[in-house]
Motif scaffolding. Structure first.
Motif, PDB file in Angstrom:
ATOM      1  N   VAL A  77       0.860  -1.184   0.000  1.00 33.20           N
ATOM      2  CA  VAL A  77       0.000   0.000   0.000  1.00 33.20           C
ATOM      3  C   VAL A  77       0.891   1.228   0.000  1.00 33.20           C
ATOM      4  N   SER A  78       0.888   1.913  -1.112  1.00 34.46           N
ATOM      5  CA  SER A  78       1.670   3.134  -1.285  1.00 34.46           C
ATOM      6  C   SER A  78       0.732   4.328  -1.101  1.00 34.46           C
ATOM      7  N   SER A  79       0.895   5.326  -1.911  1.00 38.12           N
ATOM      8  CA  SER A  79       0.071   6.531  -1.843  1.00 38.12           C
ATOM      9  C   SER A  79       0.238   7.309  -3.134  1.00 38.12           C
ATOM     10  N   VAL A  80      -0.774   8.070  -3.492  1.00 34.34           N
ATOM     11  CA  VAL A  80      -0.674   8.950  -4.650  1.00 34.34           C
ATOM     12  C   VAL A  80       0.501   9.916  -4.473  1.00 34.34           C
ATOM     13  N   ASN A  81       0.874  10.181  -3.232  1.00 36.08           N
ATOM     14  CA  ASN A  81       2.019  11.062  -2.960  1.00 36.08           C
ATOM     15  C   ASN A  81       3.340  10.479  -3.450  1.00 36.08           C
ATOM     16  N   PRO A  89      -3.590   4.593  -3.049  1.00 37.91           N
ATOM     17  CA  PRO A  89      -4.811   5.351  -2.759  1.00 37.91           C
ATOM     18  C   PRO A  89      -4.551   6.853  -2.832  1.00 37.91           C
ATOM     19  N   GLY A  90      -5.592   7.568  -3.182  1.00 36.38           N
ATOM     20  CA  GLY A  90      -5.534   9.025  -3.186  1.00 36.38           C
ATOM     21  C   GLY A  90      -6.092   9.572  -1.890  1.00 36.38           C
ATOM     22  N   ALA A  91      -6.960  10.536  -1.999  1.00 39.95           N
ATOM     23  CA  ALA A  91      -7.524  11.209  -0.829  1.00 39.95           C
ATOM     24  C   ALA A  91      -8.671  10.386  -0.246  1.00 39.95           C
ATOM     25  N   SER A 111       1.020  -0.998 -10.640  1.00 39.40           N
ATOM     26  CA  SER A 111       0.620   0.023  -9.675  1.00 39.40           C
ATOM     27  C   SER A 111      -0.822   0.402  -9.980  1.00 39.40           C
ATOM     28  N   LEU A 112      -1.702   0.148  -9.038  1.00 47.70           N
ATOM     29  CA  LEU A 112      -3.118   0.455  -9.205  1.00 47.70           C
ATOM     30  C   LEU A 112      -3.451   1.726  -8.436  1.00 47.70           C
ATOM     31  N   HIS A 113      -3.785   2.761  -9.182  1.00 48.84           N
ATOM     32  CA  HIS A 113      -4.173   4.024  -8.552  1.00 48.84           C
ATOM     33  C   HIS A 113      -5.659   3.982  -8.219  1.00 48.84           C
ATOM     34  N   ILE A 114      -5.976   4.266  -6.979  1.00 49.50           N
ATOM     35  CA  ILE A 114      -7.367   4.365  -6.535  1.00 49.50           C
ATOM     36  C   ILE A 114      -7.496   5.779  -5.974  1.00 49.50           C
ATOM     37  N   ASP A 115      -7.639   6.720  -6.900  1.00 44.87           N
ATOM     38  CA  ASP A 115      -7.523   8.131  -6.521  1.00 44.87           C
ATOM     39  C   ASP A 115      -8.560   9.046  -7.160  1.00 44.87           C
ATOM     40  N   GLY A 116      -9.642   8.481  -7.692  1.00 42.68           N
ATOM     41  CA  GLY A 116     -10.678   9.313  -8.291  1.00 42.68           C
ATOM     42  C   GLY A 116     -10.212  10.084  -9.520  1.00 42.68           C
TER      43      GLY A 116
END
Length: 154
Positions: free
Chosen positions: A44-48, A89-91, A144-149
């Protein structure tokens, strides 16, 4: 303790909590996965990790490190039937965001304005992670799966 020493301690703690722990966990679970010739690891990473954030330099750095860690592990463990992926994940609205000092918190309306989907992410939005743990995802690795809207489009 000087300001520099305090920063050094915080830097190392942030890397331990957000990067090194993934290494330790992976090191602990992979022998059994290799024996079974199947497994799924998702970090689990981050959009950052991709966007960066001035007030969260160590955090953004650690989360970016997970991307290289994931790719390297995917190559190493793939021959053993083990898939390794990262979710960014994003926000996502979580209680932990209230523990950040106010000057480090992004305003929800600013976050929403950067996204294609105009709402805060909810914990249930990250449920796509569960798919990566199934046999149906056994040909997906190093991704890398972005879940960030739609915060970052690429």
């Amino acid at each position: 303790m000087t300001r520099h020493e305090t920063y050094e301690v915080a830097w190392h703690r942030t890397l331990d909590v957000n990067l090194t722990i993934h290494y330790r966990m992976t090191h602990a679970v992979t022998p059994a996965m290799v024996d079974r010739q199947w497994g799924s690891i998702f970090n689990v990473s981050s959009v950052n990790a991709r966007s960066g954030r001035p007030g969260l330099i160590a955090y953004s750095t650690a989360k970016a490190g997970l991307l290289g860690f994931t790719r390297s592990l995917a190559r190493k463990l793939g021959p053993h039937g083990i898939c390794v992926n990262t979710v960014l994940p994003g926000a996502i609205q979580v209680d932990a965001e209230h523990t950040l000092p106010a000057h480090r918190r992004a305003r929800p309306e600013d976050q929403i304005a950067r996204q294609c989907v105009p709402r805060r992410g909810q914990p249930g939005d990250v449920a796509a992670i569960a798919f990566l743990a199934t046999l149906s995802a056994s040909f997906i690795t190093g991704r890398s799966l972005h879940i960030d809207g739609g915060w970052l489009l690429h």
